[in-house]
Design a protein around this motif. Structure first.
Motif, PDB file in Angstrom:
ATOM      1  N   MET A 150       0.843  -1.189   0.000  1.00 12.42           N
ATOM      2  CA  MET A 150       0.000   0.000   0.000  1.00 12.42           C
ATOM      3  C   MET A 150       0.884   1.246   0.000  1.00 12.42           C
ATOM      4  SD  MET A 150      -3.394  -0.392   0.425  1.00 12.42           S
ATOM      5  CE  MET A 150      -4.630  -1.307   1.250  1.00 12.42           C
ATOM      6  N   ALA A 151       0.417   2.223  -0.734  1.00 12.74           N
ATOM      7  CA  ALA A 151       1.096   3.517  -0.765  1.00 12.74           C
ATOM      8  C   ALA A 151       0.143   4.566  -0.203  1.00 12.74           C
ATOM      9  CB  ALA A 151       1.482   3.873  -2.197  1.00 12.74           C
ATOM     10  N   LYS A 152       0.697   5.590   0.375  1.00  8.44           N
ATOM     11  CA  LYS A 152      -0.107   6.691   0.881  1.00  8.44           C
ATOM     12  C   LYS A 152      -0.112   7.806  -0.154  1.00  8.44           C
ATOM     13  CE  LYS A 152       0.614   5.461   5.561  1.00  8.44           C
ATOM     14  NZ  LYS A 152       0.613   5.747   6.904  1.00  8.44           N
ATOM     15  N   VAL A 153      -1.305   8.345  -0.379  1.00  8.06           N
ATOM     16  CA  VAL A 153      -1.482   9.477  -1.285  1.00  8.06           C
ATOM     17  C   VAL A 153      -2.218  10.557  -0.504  1.00  8.06           C
ATOM     18  CG1 VAL A 153      -2.489  10.297  -3.450  1.00  8.06           C
ATOM     19  CG2 VAL A 153      -1.658   7.935  -3.292  1.00  8.06           C
ATOM     20  N   THR A 154      -1.689  11.770  -0.549  1.00  5.80           N
ATOM     21  CA  THR A 154      -2.327  12.890   0.129  1.00  5.80           C
ATOM     22  C   THR A 154      -2.971  13.794  -0.911  1.00  5.80           C
ATOM     23  OG1 THR A 154      -0.756  12.831   1.956  1.00  5.80           O
ATOM     24  CG2 THR A 154      -1.976  14.879   1.646  1.00  5.80           C
ATOM     25  N   PHE A 155      -4.250  14.070  -0.715  1.00  5.65           N
ATOM     26  CA  PHE A 155      -5.008  14.978  -1.559  1.00  5.65           C
ATOM     27  C   PHE A 155      -5.191  16.271  -0.777  1.00  5.65           C
ATOM     28  CE2 PHE A 155      -6.104  10.757  -2.951  1.00  5.65           C
ATOM     29  CZ  PHE A 155      -6.169  10.870  -4.327  1.00  5.65           C
ATOM     30  N   ILE A 156      -4.912  17.391  -1.425  1.00  2.00           N
ATOM     31  CA  ILE A 156      -5.133  18.697  -0.813  1.00  2.00           C
ATOM     32  C   ILE A 156      -6.238  19.374  -1.608  1.00  2.00           C
ATOM     33  CG2 ILE A 156      -4.129  20.919  -0.187  1.00  2.00           C
ATOM     34  CD1 ILE A 156      -1.368  19.522  -0.281  1.00  2.00           C
ATOM     35  N   ASP A 157      -7.308  19.762  -0.927  1.00  2.00           N
ATOM     36  CA  ASP A 157      -8.410  20.384  -1.653  1.00  2.00           C
ATOM     37  C   ASP A 157      -8.123  21.866  -1.883  1.00  2.00           C
ATOM     38  OD1 ASP A 157      -9.237  21.851   0.630  1.00  2.00           O
ATOM     39  OD2 ASP A 157     -10.890  20.483   1.080  1.00  2.00           O
ATOM     40  N   ALA A 158      -9.011  22.537  -2.589  1.00  2.00           N
ATOM     41  CA  ALA A 158      -8.809  23.934  -2.975  1.00  2.00           C
ATOM     42  C   ALA A 158      -8.724  24.870  -1.764  1.00  2.00           C
ATOM     43  CB  ALA A 158      -9.928  24.379  -3.907  1.00  2.00           C
ATOM     44  N   LYS A 159      -9.210  24.418  -0.609  1.00  2.00           N
ATOM     45  CA  LYS A 159      -9.133  25.227   0.610  1.00  2.00           C
ATOM     46  C   LYS A 159      -7.901  24.901   1.443  1.00  2.00           C
ATOM     47  CE  LYS A 159     -14.093  25.802   0.831  1.00  2.00           C
ATOM     48  NZ  LYS A 159     -15.331  25.497   1.561  1.00  2.00           N
ATOM     49  N   GLY A 160      -7.087  23.954   0.966  1.00  2.00           N
ATOM     50  CA  GLY A 160      -5.873  23.600   1.684  1.00  2.00           C
ATOM     51  C   GLY A 160      -6.021  22.457   2.668  1.00  2.00           C
ATOM     52  N   VAL A 161      -7.204  21.845   2.726  1.00  2.00           N
ATOM     53  CA  VAL A 161      -7.438  20.724   3.643  1.00  2.00           C
ATOM     54  C   VAL A 161      -6.791  19.470   3.064  1.00  2.00           C
ATOM     55  CG1 VAL A 161      -9.188  19.299   4.769  1.00  2.00           C
ATOM     56  CG2 VAL A 161      -9.583  21.760   4.469  1.00  2.00           C
ATOM     57  N   ARG A 162      -5.981  18.802   3.880  1.00  2.00           N
ATOM     58  CA  ARG A 162      -5.257  17.604   3.456  1.00  2.00           C
ATOM     59  C   ARG A 162      -6.023  16.352   3.861  1.00  2.00           C
ATOM     60  NH1 ARG A 162       0.290  19.123   2.592  1.00  2.00           N
ATOM     61  NH2 ARG A 162       0.994  16.995   2.897  1.00  2.00           N
ATOM     62  N   ARG A 163      -5.991  15.366   2.966  1.00  2.00           N
ATOM     63  CA  ARG A 163      -6.633  14.076   3.258  1.00  2.00           C
ATOM     64  C   ARG A 163      -5.719  12.985   2.747  1.00  2.00           C
ATOM     65  NH1 ARG A 163     -11.907  11.473   1.681  1.00  2.00           N
ATOM     66  NH2 ARG A 163     -11.740   9.518   2.807  1.00  2.00           N
ATOM     67  N   GLU A 164      -5.245  12.137   3.643  1.00  4.99           N
ATOM     68  CA  GLU A 164      -4.351  11.038   3.271  1.00  4.99           C
ATOM     69  C   GLU A 164      -5.152   9.745   3.158  1.00  4.99           C
ATOM     70  OE1 GLU A 164      -1.214   8.818   5.853  1.00  4.99           O
ATOM     71  OE2 GLU A 164      -0.240  10.606   5.016  1.00  4.99           O
ATOM     72  N   VAL A 165      -4.922   9.020   2.060  1.00  4.55           N
ATOM     73  CA  VAL A 165      -5.577   7.728   1.859  1.00  4.55           C
ATOM     74  C   VAL A 165      -4.509   6.698   1.514  1.00  4.55           C
ATOM     75  CG1 VAL A 165      -7.706   8.840   1.046  1.00  4.55           C
ATOM     76  CG2 VAL A 165      -6.034   8.023  -0.616  1.00  4.55           C
ATOM     77  N   GLU A 166      -4.860   5.442   1.693  1.00  4.13           N
ATOM     78  CA  GLU A 166      -3.974   4.356   1.285  1.00  4.13           C
ATOM     79  C   GLU A 166      -4.508   3.750   0.001  1.00  4.13           C
ATOM     80  OE1 GLU A 166      -3.337   1.539   4.422  1.00  4.13           O
ATOM     81  OE2 GLU A 166      -1.956   2.907   5.435  1.00  4.13           O
ATOM     82  N   ALA A 167      -3.577   3.388  -0.883  1.00  2.00           N
ATOM     83  CA  ALA A 167      -3.964   2.821  -2.170  1.00  2.00           C
ATOM     84  C   ALA A 167      -3.050   1.654  -2.511  1.00  2.00           C
ATOM     85  CB  ALA A 167      -3.870   3.878  -3.262  1.00  2.00           C
ATOM     86  N   PRO A 168      -3.622   0.545  -2.945  1.00  2.00           N
ATOM     87  CA  PRO A 168      -2.792  -0.583  -3.357  1.00  2.00           C
ATOM     88  C   PRO A 168      -2.028  -0.254  -4.639  1.00  2.00           C
ATOM     89  CG  PRO A 168      -5.106  -1.243  -3.100  1.00  2.00           C
ATOM     90  CD  PRO A 168      -5.045   0.235  -3.008  1.00  2.00           C
ATOM     91  N   GLU A 169      -0.859  -0.833  -4.769  1.00  3.57           N
ATOM     92  CA  GLU A 169      -0.102  -0.676  -6.009  1.00  3.57           C
ATOM     93  C   GLU A 169      -0.946  -1.194  -7.163  1.00  3.57           C
ATOM     94  OE1 GLU A 169       4.051  -1.779  -6.107  1.00  3.57           O
ATOM     95  OE2 GLU A 169       4.132  -1.587  -3.922  1.00  3.57           O
ATOM     96  N   GLY A 170      -0.893  -0.473  -8.278  1.00  2.00           N
ATOM     97  CA  GLY A 170      -1.659  -0.848  -9.453  1.00  2.00           C
ATOM     98  C   GLY A 170      -2.934  -0.044  -9.629  1.00  2.00           C
ATOM     99  N   TRP A 171      -3.477   0.473  -8.534  1.00  2.00           N
ATOM    100  CA  TRP A 171      -4.622   1.367  -8.654  1.00  2.00           C
ATOM    101  C   TRP A 171      -4.144   2.670  -9.275  1.00  2.00           C
ATOM    102  CZ3 TRP A 171      -8.224   1.985  -3.794  1.00  2.00           C
ATOM    103  CH2 TRP A 171      -8.935   0.804  -3.592  1.00  2.00           C
TER     104      TRP A 171
END
Length: 106
Positions: free
Chosen positions: A1-22
């Motif tokens: 699993m890899a961690k990916v952080t999404f930052i929205d337009a307001k600067g709020v960060r959200r970290e999710v886990e994603a399997p390799e290949g997704w």
């Protein structure tokens, strides 16, 4: 699993886990990340999964293919950091990837 952080337009960060290949888009959709519409379901036929890739990861991504370049023409506020998240495959090398979601996905 890899961690990916999404930052929205307001600067709020959200970290999710994603399997390799997704794709990064799949990780966003399956984790209900706001701002990633993914209208075409990952077929590279729209630009509603547009993100800005953190500069630290730019060199770790494969180059954009012609179809992605074409679809980015439909995205708002495209920059050199713009990518379609459906075209970014999660790999171990991308663990910790940070992407910013644009304020508009029209």
């Amino acid at each position: 699993m890899a961690k990916v952080t999404f930052i929205d337009a307001k600067g709020v960060r959200r970290e999710v886990e994603a399997p390799e290949g997704w794709s990064v888009m799949e990780a966003a959709v399956k984790n209900d990340v706001a701002g990633i519409d993914a209208d075409c379901g990952g077929a590279c036929a729209c630009a509603t999964c547009h993100v800005y890739v953190d500069p630290a990861f730019k060199g770790k991504l494969p180059p954009k293919e012609e179809m992605e370049e074409t679809m980015l023409d439909f995205a708002q506020e495209v920059t050199p950091r713009s990518r379609l998240s459906c075209q970014i495959k999660v790999t171990a090398e991308l663990d910790g990837l940070v992407v910013t979601v644009p304020k508009d996905q029209r």
